[in-house]
Design an enzyme around this catalytic site. Sequence first.
Site, mmCIF file in Angstrom:
data_model
loop_
_atom_site.group_PDB
_atom_site.id
_atom_site.type_symbol
_atom_site.label_atom_id
_atom_site.label_comp_id
_atom_site.label_asym_id
_atom_site.label_seq_id
_atom_site.Cartn_x
_atom_site.Cartn_y
_atom_site.Cartn_z
ATOM 1 N N HIS A 33 0.414 -1.022 -0.270
ATOM 2 C CA HIS A 33 -0.112 0.097 0.207
ATOM 3 C C HIS A 33 0.574 0.876 0.159
ATOM 4 C CE1 HIS A 33 0.303 -0.129 4.167
ATOM 5 N NE2 HIS A 33 0.164 0.916 4.022
ATOM 6 N N ASP A 63 -0.042 -7.550 1.076
ATOM 7 C CA ASP A 63 0.066 -6.002 1.275
ATOM 8 C C ASP A 63 1.784 -5.836 1.472
ATOM 9 O OD1 ASP A 63 -0.031 -3.264 1.001
ATOM 10 O OD2 ASP A 63 -0.328 -3.295 3.636
ATOM 11 N N SER A 139 4.065 2.157 8.393
ATOM 12 C CA SER A 139 3.861 1.126 8.178
ATOM 13 C C SER A 139 4.795 0.797 6.964
ATOM 14 C CB SER A 139 2.594 1.259 6.480
ATOM 15 O OG SER A 139 1.406 1.145 7.266
#
Length: 191
Positions: A33, A63, A139
């Site tokens: 992402h 992901d 992230s």
Amino acid sequence: RGRGGRQMPAPTQRGLGSGVIVNQDGYILTNNHIVDNATKIQVELSDRRIVDAKLIGADPASDLAVIKIENGRLPVLPLGDSNAMRVGDVVLAVGNPLGVGQTVTMGILSAKGRSTNVGGDDSYEDFLQTDAPINQGNSGGALVNTNGELIGINSQIMSPSGGNIGIGFAVPSNMAKNVMDQLVVNGRAHR
């Protein structure tokens, strides 16, 4: 449109995330992402140098993504065995939250085998859950055990406000290694 009917350029959008150098040749593991739909990827190294990166492969279902920089031999974070981790073990979350610079936060491994149902039916989830603060920009960063080994890639938080409330999720390193190896060889992951 601009003055005189000229077309104005579209505004530049920027994303921010973290990544982990996992190979001395410049392979970096991060989240899909973060790099999804990117036209240009740049990496800021810990010594503040900014270098261009190339997308090697991405796997939306887990992901995860692998990018590569050409920068000679680089320091590497060794991979640990996420299966060996136990609930209650101390973990550290490393990343660049909100672009303030590299930070380290501490917590415990709260649970294993978690599913968040965020990725839909196509996603493969077997998250490690932690209360170590993971914030926007973390992230793709490292979840590390007390031996300094990578045991997860920070991926999501659960929060009604978007801020950290102590419920964070990381892709286990064993899954990440399997996906990464396939992305490096094939550019995609097969199941």
